[in-house]
Design an enzyme around this catalytic site. Structure first.
Site, PDB file in Angstrom:
ATOM      1  CE  LYS A  92      -4.243  -1.885   0.993  1.00 30.03           C
ATOM      2  NZ  LYS A  92      -4.479  -2.124   2.774  1.00 30.03           N
ATOM      3  CG  HIS A  95      -1.044   7.929   4.479  1.00 31.02           C
ATOM      4  ND1 HIS A  95      -1.005   8.360   5.575  1.00 31.02           N
ATOM      5  CD2 HIS A  95      -1.985   6.757   3.671  1.00 31.02           C
ATOM      6  CE1 HIS A  95      -1.909   7.579   5.995  1.00 31.02           C
ATOM      7  NE2 HIS A  95      -2.040   6.343   5.494  1.00 31.02           N
ATOM      8  CG  HIS A  98       1.654   5.428   6.602  1.00 32.75           C
ATOM      9  ND1 HIS A  98       1.260   4.994   5.907  1.00 32.75           N
ATOM     10  CD2 HIS A  98       1.363   4.833   7.851  1.00 32.75           C
ATOM     11  CE1 HIS A  98       1.039   3.977   6.465  1.00 32.75           C
ATOM     12  NE2 HIS A  98       0.831   3.817   7.847  1.00 32.75           N
TER      13      HIS A  98
HETATM   14  N1  ARG Z   1      -0.304  -0.151  10.187  1.00 33.51           N
HETATM   15  C1  ARG Z   1      -1.228   0.411  11.013  1.00 33.51           C
HETATM   16  C2  ARG Z   1      -1.407   1.781   9.463  1.00 33.51           C
HETATM   17  O1  ARG Z   1      -0.971   2.159   8.803  1.00 33.51           O
HETATM   18  C3  ARG Z   1      -0.499   0.676  12.045  1.00 33.51           C
HETATM   19  C4  ARG Z   1       0.130   0.088  12.665  1.00 33.51           C
HETATM   20  C5  ARG Z   1      -0.697   0.880  14.556  1.00 33.51           C
HETATM   21  N2  ARG Z   1       1.127   0.600  14.645  1.00 33.51           N
HETATM   22  C6  ARG Z   1       0.098  -1.496  15.871  1.00 33.51           C
HETATM   23  N3  ARG Z   1       0.974  -1.240  16.644  1.00 33.51           N
HETATM   24  N4  ARG Z   1      -1.316  -1.396  16.133  1.00 33.51           N
HETATM   25  O2  ARG Z   1      -3.072   1.884  10.216  1.00 33.51           O
END
Ligand code: ARG
Length: 534
Positions: A92, A95, A98
């Site tokens: 993905k 963005h 992030h």
């Molecule tokens: N990968 C997730 C996202 O992009 C965020 C992960 C956050 N960390 C966690 N331990 N849940 O939305």
């Protein structure tokens, strides 16, 4: 009105005396030493005026002794802190949410480290979940139509959209996708191979961004790492009697705590995001015995974290770890409309955004300072620095608007402004033959208002860093650097630094040297690099 003030109002109640009288009594009991010049009572406050000669001497001496370690301390010694940040999803796009996340997390990581904590940066990659079953199905069907070369993530997104459409039309395809995901869980070689391929491709793309930002991690253990560690979580919760059946699914009911229900296992037996997070808490507590574990994640996930922190209480982990779990929530980034958005008009690609920042700065340099050496390198530091600072300059929970003119304004409250003031200190220091030894400096020449303001700022640095970790709020440091820059700029405008009176010059140069060190260190802690020229 003092340099420091002690308000006596609260004591008034307890001591049943007027604040004035308490201030009076305190004043009589405090012995002045060389650090404090004077005390004064004004309206219930006991004000302290510190000796500015001592201030100048102590602050400049400490900076000169410690250099780029000035501001650091050992307050974190013996404590382990995990900072989880960035955590994009593979296959993905990375963005701008992030990006903000990465910048905030990396700054916190650096600052905790500077304060002596044993700090571990974790990128909790989103590399697991049913969507990969779909990706694999799409890849099987159309993989050979794509090169995955120039824009591998675009290719992935394309496939993802196509397979989703097909799933909507045809139930059987959806079933195949579900099976693919199951196959990943069962270690089927073909599915695992494609999945690894997607993962490596994404990581390579993400790495480009991390390199531009200068961001590093100590651990890349993502969601997949916890896939075989979830059964234990389910077992523990079951044994504790907190798991409930709900239409075939397993849940923990947190309704009485106002947190709804936390799904642990779906009715088809597959586990989900929350379960992987719980497994991660268990694993991290065992592996690191952490004092704090920070999750830098957007505020949209507030409920998720409240839920898993609540459920984690059942997981037999030390009280210390439980208390150390903390969601560091940040606001969204929006783009001011206009030239920012890419072709599709919606998703802004972070690598393109960073490149555009660099290109724009290079253009400005070409116009304003065409003979400058190392233009490219400076443009990179300034462009990236501008983006980093823009993400940190406001309280992180606030939504942030990204706008090129604001971010790149050399006179605004921006990264480039701080860099510009830093470069100014450098050019002052280059003009003098040598930096004076502090023992020869006459601090009487740093007693004007502007100099004293700079000295107070410098003195505050360590205190500011302590506040950052106390609140997990890197914007405190960002604001501080703006303040220090403005104070120095003011000092610079009011005082001639290169002076025929060598004593005056030496004092002002010594102050300039200290500002140079602190501005650079502070900016580096936020993740910015400093150019030598601008
Ligand atoms: N990968 C997730 C996202 O992009 C965020 C992960 C956050 N960390 C966690 N331990 N849940 O939305």
């Amino acid at each position: 009105m003092g340099d420091y003030a002690f308000p006596c109002f609260r004591l008034a109640k307890a001591l049943k005396k007027s604040p004035q009288i308490i201030a009076e009594e305190l004043k009589n009991k405090i012995q002045l030493d060389e650090n404090i010049e004077n005390m004064q009572i004004i309206g219930g406050y006991l004000n302290f005026f510190i000796n500015k000669l001592v201030l100048a001497k102590v602050v400049l001496q400490e900076i000169s002794d410690k250099k780029e370690l000035y501001g650091s301390n050992k307050s974190g010694e013996g404590k382990t802190i995990l900072v989880e940040y960035s955590s994009p999803n593979i296959a993905k796009p990375f963005h701008i949410g992030h990006l903000r996340n990465t910048v905030i997390g990396s700054a916190l990581y650096k600052i905790y480290k500077f304060l002596g904590y044993n700090t571990i940066g974790i990128n909790h990659l989103g590399d697991y979940g049913t969507q990969f079953g779909k990706m694999i199905e799409g890849y099987k069907r159309w993989g050979n139509e794509y090169t995955f070369d120039e824009n591998p993530i675009d290719d992935c997104m394309d496939i993802y959209v196509r397979i989703n459409n097909l799933c909507k039309e045809d139930e059987n395809v959806l079933e195949l996708c579900r099976e693919n995901f199951k196959k990943i869980e069962e270690n089927d070689p073909y599915c695992v191979e494609i999945w690894n391929k997607l993962k490596n491709m994404s990581l390579k793309e993400f790495q480009k961004i991390y390199d531009l930002l200068g961001v590093k991690f100590d651990s890349l253990k993502g969601e997949a790492f916890y896939s075989d560690k979830m059964d234990e979580v389910v077992d523990i919760l079951d044994k504790k009697g907190v798991l409930k059946d709900s239409e075939g699914a397993k849940i923990v009911d947190l309704d009485d705590k106002g947190m709804g229900i936390c799904m642990i296992k779906k009715s088809n037996g597959s586990t989900i995001y929350a379960t992987r997070d719980l497994a991660a808490i268990l694993y991290r507590a065992r592996t690191y015995d952490f004092d704090k574990c920070l999750y830098v994640v957007a505020y949209e996930q507030n409920l998720h974290f409240r839920q898993i922190f609540e459920v984690a209480k059942y997981l037999d982990i030390p009280e210390k770890c439980l208390n150390g779990l903390e969601h560091v929530a940040y606001g969204m980034v929006r783009l001011s409309t206009g030239r920012m958005s890419t072709r599709e008009g919606t998703v802004v690609k972070v690598d393109e955004l960073l490149q555009e920042a660099i290109d724009r700065v290079e253009k400005i340099i070409e116009e304003k300072n065409p003979d400058m050496e190392n233009r490219k390198e400076a443009a990179k530091k300034i462009g990236i620095g501008a983006v980093i600072f823009n993400n940190l300059c406001n309280t992180i929970i606030k939504d942030q608007v990204f706008d090129w003119d604001t971010a790149l304004n050399f006179n605004g409250e921006t990264g480039p402004y701080i860099q510009y003031i830093y470069v100014r200190t450098k050019s002052v220091l280059e003009k003098v033959e040598n930096i004076p030894e502090l023992k020869d400096v006459n601090f009487e020449y740093l007693q004007d208002k502007a100099s004293i303001k700079v000295l107070f700022s410098l003195y505050d640095f360590e205190n500011i860093l302590m506040q950052v970790v106390q609140k997990n709020e890197p914007s405190i440091l960002a604001r501080y650097l703006i303040n220090l820059s403005q104070n120095y700029s003011n000092f610079y405008n009011e005082n001639k630094i290169i002076d025929e009176n060598k004593e005056i010059q030496d004092a002002r140069v010594a102050l300039t040297k200290a500002v140079e060190i602190v501005l650079k260190k502070g900016a580096n802690l936020l993740g910015m690099e400093m150019p030598d020229r601008m």
